[in-house]
Design a protein around this motif. Sequence first.
Motif, short mmCIF file in Angstrom:
data_model
loop_
_atom_site.label_atom_id
_atom_site.label_comp_id
_atom_site.label_asym_id
_atom_site.label_seq_id
_atom_site.Cartn_x
_atom_site.Cartn_y
_atom_site.Cartn_z
N GLU A 6 4.22 2.18 2.29
CA GLU A 6 4.79 3.52 2.08
C GLU A 6 4.03 4.66 2.52
OE1 GLU A 6 7.36 1.68 -1.56
OE2 GLU A 6 6.02 3.43 -2.09
N GLU A 7 4.63 5.55 3.22
CA GLU A 7 3.97 6.74 3.59
C GLU A 7 5.04 7.92 3.64
OE1 GLU A 7 1.72 9.73 4.75
OE2 GLU A 7 0.95 7.92 4.26
N LEU A 8 4.64 9.22 3.38
CA LEU A 8 5.84 10.47 3.08
C LEU A 8 5.65 11.14 4.41
CD1 LEU A 8 7.67 12.23 1.65
CD2 LEU A 8 5.62 13.02 0.55
N SER A 9 4.31 11.16 5.11
CA SER A 9 4.16 11.93 6.28
C SER A 9 4.96 11.56 7.39
CB SER A 9 2.73 12.29 6.55
OG SER A 9 2.67 12.77 7.90
N ASP A 10 5.93 12.36 8.12
CA ASP A 10 6.78 11.73 9.06
C ASP A 10 5.81 11.80 10.62
OD1 ASP A 10 6.37 14.37 9.38
OD2 ASP A 10 8.61 14.95 9.60
N ARG A 11 4.59 12.45 10.49
CA ARG A 11 3.66 12.49 11.61
C ARG A 11 3.02 10.91 11.53
NH1 ARG A 11 2.92 16.46 14.70
NH2 ARG A 11 0.88 15.83 15.26
N ALA A 12 2.87 10.50 10.53
CA ALA A 12 1.99 9.11 10.32
C ALA A 12 3.01 8.01 10.57
CB ALA A 12 1.15 9.10 8.95
N ILE A 13 4.31 8.21 10.20
CA ILE A 13 4.97 6.88 10.09
C ILE A 13 5.00 6.13 11.62
CG2 ILE A 13 7.62 6.24 10.28
CD1 ILE A 13 6.47 6.54 7.55
N PRO A 14 5.37 6.86 12.77
CA PRO A 14 5.25 6.07 14.08
C PRO A 14 4.01 5.38 14.31
CG PRO A 14 6.02 8.31 14.25
CD PRO A 14 5.54 8.13 12.90
N PHE A 15 2.78 5.84 13.78
CA PHE A 15 1.58 5.11 14.21
C PHE A 15 1.47 3.95 13.12
CE2 PHE A 15 1.34 9.63 15.58
CZ PHE A 15 1.32 9.35 16.89
N LEU A 16 1.84 4.10 12.08
CA LEU A 16 1.70 2.95 11.01
C LEU A 16 2.80 1.70 11.56
CD1 LEU A 16 0.98 1.86 8.27
CD2 LEU A 16 2.68 3.00 7.30
N GLU B 266 0.79 -1.27 -0.01
CA GLU B 266 0.03 0.11 0.10
C GLU B 266 0.82 1.11 0.03
OE1 GLU B 266 -3.45 2.47 2.71
OE2 GLU B 266 -2.78 0.47 3.21
N PRO B 267 0.98 2.32 -1.02
CA PRO B 267 1.43 3.51 -1.10
C PRO B 267 0.51 4.31 -0.10
CG PRO B 267 0.19 3.14 -2.99
CD PRO B 267 0.09 1.82 -2.36
N ALA B 268 1.22 5.44 0.16
CA ALA B 268 0.41 6.65 0.96
C ALA B 268 -0.67 5.81 1.99
CB ALA B 268 -0.45 7.10 0.11
N ALA B 269 0.05 4.81 2.85
CA ALA B 269 -0.66 4.09 3.73
C ALA B 269 -1.26 4.89 5.03
CB ALA B 269 0.20 3.12 4.44
N GLY B 270 -0.96 6.27 5.41
CA GLY B 270 -1.29 6.82 6.41
C GLY B 270 -0.79 6.22 7.89
N THR B 271 -1.74 5.92 8.87
CA THR B 271 -1.64 5.12 10.02
C THR B 271 -1.97 3.74 9.76
OG1 THR B 271 -3.78 5.93 10.78
CG2 THR B 271 -2.15 7.40 11.44
N GLY B 272 -2.55 3.22 8.57
CA GLY B 272 -2.60 1.88 8.35
C GLY B 272 -4.02 1.36 8.50
N GLY B 273 -4.95 2.11 8.43
CA GLY B 273 -6.31 1.55 8.48
C GLY B 273 -6.69 0.59 7.64
N MET B 274 -6.25 0.86 6.29
CA MET B 274 -6.55 -0.42 5.46
C MET B 274 -5.60 -1.58 5.67
SD MET B 274 -7.04 1.82 1.84
CE MET B 274 -7.31 0.35 0.94
N MET B 275 -4.48 -1.29 5.80
CA MET B 275 -3.63 -2.60 6.14
C MET B 275 -4.29 -3.37 7.59
SD MET B 275 0.19 -2.27 7.95
CE MET B 275 -0.59 -1.71 9.51
#
Length: 212
Positions: free
Chosen positions: A125-135, A90-99
């Motif tokens: 994959e995710e670009l936002s450094d704010r979302a990465i830790p929660f993913l 998943e690209p642009a995964a955000g915090t991972g809801g779809m995952m």
Amino acid sequence: MTDKINFILGVDDIFKAPSKMLEILLNREHRESVFVQFLKLFNYKLHEDFWHNYFQEEAAQRKKMAQDFTPMSVAGLVSELVHESGMYYEPAAGTGGMMVAQWQSDRCQHDPINYKPSQYLYICEELSDRAIPFLIFNMAIRGMNGAVIHCDTLTRECYGVFFVQNDKDYTFGFSSVNVMPYSKASEDYFNVKFVAEKYPAHIESPNPFAVR
């Protein structure tokens, strides 16, 4: 619920949560203590994305950045429509809801005894450094095997790769969190180009990739 989450994380403001979460993730003992507290807080409902409602408070900020969470009902539907055995990307995964929805679908194909985390690999994959830790959190608390790649999916410019691994292949266990080396081998394996070394060296697994 927001106040309870902030208390567990040790922050007094939601905007402080990403940096604090990254600090927690790179300390195994602290991380797993936080995981246990979250499981109790959410009544062990691992089929839900814990962060979906929490980040509604950042809705105005996300709108400015053209960021939105995928509704959980849509995530569940997509997981049923798009499925390849054993592999999820998943690209642009955000915090991972779809995952999380796909993980729930994957494990529901088995009874609790026969489901093995090593049968599945999730690449997000995710670009936002704010979302990465929660993913990363969403992968590790569920004992998943996968990679969280902090990058621009189109240009492949990358700031770091986390490999999350259930070292003992235990159905109900937590995963280790590893920061992959900023090396040519890592670039080639994940098809990225490192443009900055944003994260510290951190390896927990005896042999990352050993499970797959």
